[in-house]
Design a protein around this motif. Structure first.
Motif, mmCIF file in Angstrom:
data_model
loop_
_atom_site.group_PDB
_atom_site.id
_atom_site.type_symbol
_atom_site.label_atom_id
_atom_site.label_comp_id
_atom_site.label_asym_id
_atom_site.label_seq_id
_atom_site.Cartn_x
_atom_site.Cartn_y
_atom_site.Cartn_z
ATOM 1 N N PRO A 83 -51.247 -10.643 -58.043
ATOM 2 C CA PRO A 83 -52.261 -10.927 -59.067
ATOM 3 C C PRO A 83 -53.011 -9.657 -59.456
ATOM 4 O O PRO A 83 -53.247 -8.797 -58.608
ATOM 5 N N ALA A 84 -53.341 -9.560 -60.723
ATOM 6 C CA ALA A 84 -54.007 -8.356 -61.230
ATOM 7 C C ALA A 84 -54.523 -8.641 -62.628
ATOM 8 O O ALA A 84 -54.184 -9.664 -63.249
ATOM 9 N N ALA A 85 -55.335 -7.729 -63.131
ATOM 10 C CA ALA A 85 -55.788 -7.819 -64.503
ATOM 11 C C ALA A 85 -54.595 -7.657 -65.450
ATOM 12 O O ALA A 85 -53.546 -7.130 -65.063
ATOM 13 N N LEU A 86 -54.771 -8.106 -66.665
ATOM 14 C CA LEU A 86 -53.671 -8.083 -67.630
ATOM 15 C C LEU A 86 -53.085 -6.693 -67.783
ATOM 16 O O LEU A 86 -51.864 -6.524 -67.855
ATOM 17 N N LYS A 87 -53.927 -5.655 -67.809
ATOM 18 C CA LYS A 87 -53.430 -4.295 -68.012
ATOM 19 C C LYS A 87 -52.521 -3.835 -66.887
ATOM 20 O O LYS A 87 -51.692 -2.936 -67.067
ATOM 21 N N ASP A 88 -52.644 -4.437 -65.702
ATOM 22 C CA ASP A 88 -51.798 -4.075 -64.565
ATOM 23 C C ASP A 88 -50.604 -5.005 -64.409
ATOM 24 O O ASP A 88 -49.739 -4.763 -63.568
ATOM 25 N N ARG A 89 -50.553 -6.056 -65.233
ATOM 26 C CA ARG A 89 -49.405 -6.967 -65.195
ATOM 27 C C ARG A 89 -48.327 -6.555 -66.186
ATOM 28 O O ARG A 89 -47.244 -7.122 -66.194
ATOM 29 N N GLN A 90 -48.636 -5.598 -67.024
ATOM 30 C CA GLN A 90 -47.649 -5.105 -67.976
ATOM 31 C C GLN A 90 -47.896 -3.622 -68.262
ATOM 32 O O GLN A 90 -49.032 -3.193 -68.405
ATOM 33 N N LYS A 91 -46.816 -2.857 -68.302
ATOM 34 C CA LYS A 91 -46.900 -1.422 -68.559
ATOM 35 C C LYS A 91 -45.770 -1.032 -69.517
ATOM 36 O O LYS A 91 -44.725 -1.704 -69.579
ATOM 37 N N SER A 92 -45.988 0.046 -70.243
ATOM 38 C CA SER A 92 -44.958 0.526 -71.161
ATOM 39 C C SER A 92 -44.995 2.042 -71.220
ATOM 40 O O SER A 92 -45.996 2.675 -70.872
ATOM 41 N N CYS A 93 -43.900 2.608 -71.665
ATOM 42 C CA CYS A 93 -43.817 4.062 -71.806
ATOM 43 C C CYS A 93 -42.840 4.388 -72.929
ATOM 44 O O CYS A 93 -41.728 3.851 -72.977
ATOM 45 N N ILE A 94 -43.290 5.236 -73.844
ATOM 46 C CA ILE A 94 -42.425 5.723 -74.922
ATOM 47 C C ILE A 94 -42.088 7.180 -74.641
ATOM 48 O O ILE A 94 -42.981 8.005 -74.481
ATOM 49 N N ILE A 95 -40.809 7.463 -74.558
ATOM 50 C CA ILE A 95 -40.348 8.829 -74.340
ATOM 51 C C ILE A 95 -39.620 9.299 -75.594
ATOM 52 O O ILE A 95 -38.691 8.626 -76.067
ATOM 53 N N SER A 170 -25.814 0.958 -84.850
ATOM 54 C CA SER A 170 -25.831 2.087 -85.773
ATOM 55 C C SER A 170 -25.809 3.428 -85.047
ATOM 56 O O SER A 170 -26.506 3.615 -84.048
ATOM 57 N N PHE A 171 -25.023 4.357 -85.592
ATOM 58 C CA PHE A 171 -25.084 5.746 -85.158
ATOM 59 C C PHE A 171 -26.293 6.408 -85.813
ATOM 60 O O PHE A 171 -26.867 5.892 -86.776
ATOM 61 N N SER A 172 -26.688 7.559 -85.290
ATOM 62 C CA SER A 172 -27.735 8.329 -85.938
ATOM 63 C C SER A 172 -27.246 8.738 -87.327
ATOM 64 O O SER A 172 -26.038 8.831 -87.562
ATOM 65 N N PRO A 173 -28.163 8.980 -88.279
ATOM 66 C CA PRO A 173 -27.751 9.298 -89.649
ATOM 67 C C PRO A 173 -26.854 10.532 -89.709
ATOM 68 O O PRO A 173 -27.179 11.573 -89.147
ATOM 69 N N CYS A 174 -25.751 10.407 -90.382
ATOM 70 C CA CYS A 174 -24.822 11.528 -90.519
ATOM 71 C C CYS A 174 -25.435 12.595 -91.414
ATOM 72 O O CYS A 174 -26.048 12.293 -92.434
ATOM 73 N N GLY A 175 -25.301 13.854 -91.016
ATOM 74 C CA GLY A 175 -25.839 14.942 -91.801
ATOM 75 C C GLY A 175 -27.273 15.290 -91.458
ATOM 76 O O GLY A 175 -27.844 16.199 -92.066
ATOM 77 N N GLU A 176 -27.873 14.587 -90.495
ATOM 78 C CA GLU A 176 -29.250 14.858 -90.083
ATOM 79 C C GLU A 176 -29.302 14.959 -88.560
ATOM 80 O O GLU A 176 -28.610 14.230 -87.861
ATOM 81 N N VAL A 177 -30.128 15.867 -88.068
ATOM 82 C CA VAL A 177 -30.335 15.994 -86.626
ATOM 83 C C VAL A 177 -31.535 15.125 -86.259
ATOM 84 O O VAL A 177 -32.653 15.380 -86.714
ATOM 85 N N ARG A 178 -31.306 14.094 -85.464
ATOM 86 C CA ARG A 178 -32.363 13.154 -85.107
ATOM 87 C C ARG A 178 -32.517 13.073 -83.593
ATOM 88 O O ARG A 178 -31.527 12.997 -82.856
ATOM 89 N N GLY A 179 -33.753 13.060 -83.152
ATOM 90 C CA GLY A 179 -34.031 12.866 -81.742
ATOM 91 C C GLY A 179 -33.978 11.388 -81.376
ATOM 92 O O GLY A 179 -33.741 10.519 -82.219
ATOM 93 N N LEU A 180 -34.227 11.118 -80.105
ATOM 94 C CA LEU A 180 -34.107 9.767 -79.582
ATOM 95 C C LEU A 180 -35.454 9.309 -79.031
ATOM 96 O O LEU A 180 -36.077 10.005 -78.232
ATOM 97 N N ASN A 181 -35.903 8.136 -79.470
ATOM 98 C CA ASN A 181 -37.104 7.509 -78.938
ATOM 99 C C ASN A 181 -36.691 6.364 -78.017
ATOM 100 O O ASN A 181 -35.865 5.524 -78.404
ATOM 101 N N ILE A 182 -37.262 6.332 -76.825
ATOM 102 C CA ILE A 182 -36.923 5.301 -75.845
ATOM 103 C C ILE A 182 -38.202 4.589 -75.432
ATOM 104 O O ILE A 182 -39.144 5.227 -74.942
ATOM 105 N N LEU A 183 -38.250 3.295 -75.630
ATOM 106 C CA LEU A 183 -39.405 2.486 -75.241
ATOM 107 C C LEU A 183 -39.010 1.619 -74.050
ATOM 108 O O LEU A 183 -38.105 0.780 -74.153
ATOM 109 N N THR A 184 -39.650 1.825 -72.921
ATOM 110 C CA THR A 184 -39.402 0.990 -71.744
ATOM 111 C C THR A 184 -40.646 0.152 -71.461
ATOM 112 O O THR A 184 -41.774 0.592 -71.683
ATOM 113 N N ARG A 185 -40.426 -1.056 -70.954
ATOM 114 C CA ARG A 185 -41.534 -1.949 -70.624
ATOM 115 C C ARG A 185 -41.242 -2.686 -69.324
ATOM 116 O O ARG A 185 -40.082 -2.973 -69.018
ATOM 117 N N MET A 186 -42.286 -2.989 -68.565
ATOM 118 C CA MET A 186 -42.209 -3.837 -67.375
ATOM 119 C C MET A 186 -43.352 -4.842 -67.450
ATOM 120 O O MET A 186 -44.469 -4.476 -67.811
#
Length: 225
Positions: A83-95, A170-186
């Motif tokens: 048991p915990a407050a709501l903020k400690d029952r769910q966490k996320s991280c965007i890399i 989908s693949f990354s757009p052809c002809g453009e250099v694109r980075g990767l965003n990763i969203l993880t959640r628990m």
């Protein structure tokens, strides 16, 4: 059109075909089907940024494999508990992984591998999700893992999960250099038993030895010009 003119056009088209001349779209890159002889070369990570309640205090040492097919992201102290407050029952991280790779290539993150530890009393359900999209907002794939202890508790144990994205993503757009965003959640759902104790964390425990959780994004590359 005279018979002589028709004969001349037929001869011209035959000559063009013999020379391998064919019509192509005038604008925009096109994807080639079949084998290519172009070498990808080195892929580098220019910069890594993180944001979110579950992210490490310091930027993790993200790395890419020598064959350019795996991006490894280490995590430590990324967990939720009840048991915990709501903020400690769910966490996320965007890399955000800012990639640098040769022009003419496109990629897709076809699957992920991640590890962790889960322990739940009866009445709880724990989740871990991963979603990725390309810089610029183009979505790609999302997968959610679930541990259900509604009817039976789950004793503390390590886990390793590999999630495979569906065909046709989908693949990354052809002809453009694109980075990767990763969203993880628990997160843990304790609506069925508010008093139950449980934890899920990005940590691997072997006996009394704790180690970094390694979140691995597997990349597939394709020549697209």
């Amino acid at each position: 059109m005279t018979s002589a003119s028709c004969l001349l056009m037929i001869v011209m088209f035959a000559a063009m075909a013999a020379a391998g001349v064919h019509n192509v779209e005038a604008a925009g890159p096109r994807r080639l089907l079949g084998p290519v002889t172009v070498t990808l070369g080195a892929v580098k990570i220019r910069k890594v940024t993180v944001a979110g309640s579950g992210c490490p205090y310091e930027t993790p040492l993200v790395s890419i494999s020598a064959d350019n097919q795996a991006v490894t992201i280490p995590f430590l102290d990324y967990q939720v508990a009840v048991p915990a407050a709501l903020k400690d029952r769910q966490k996320s991280c965007i890399i955000t992984v800012d990639l640098d790779y040769p022009a003419g290539w496109t990629y897709v993150a076809s699957k992920w591998t991640y590890q962790g530890w889960v322990e739940l009393q009866k009445g709880l359900v724990a989740y871990q999700s991963a979603k990725y999209y390309y810089q610029g907002g183009q979505p790609a794939c999302e997968r959610i893992a679930k541990w259900d202890a509604l009817k039976k508790p789950i004793a503390g144990r390590s886990y390793t999960i590999q999630e495979v994205c569906p065909e046709g993503i989908s693949f990354s757009p052809c002809g453009e250099v694109r980075g990767l965003n990763i969203l993880t959640r628990m997160w843990i759902d304790n609506k069925k038993n508010y008093n139950a104790e449980g934890v899920i964390k990005a940590e691997v425990i072997d006996g009394e030895v704790k180690s970094w959780n390694l979140f691995v994004v597997h990349l597939y590359w394709q020549w697209c010009y």
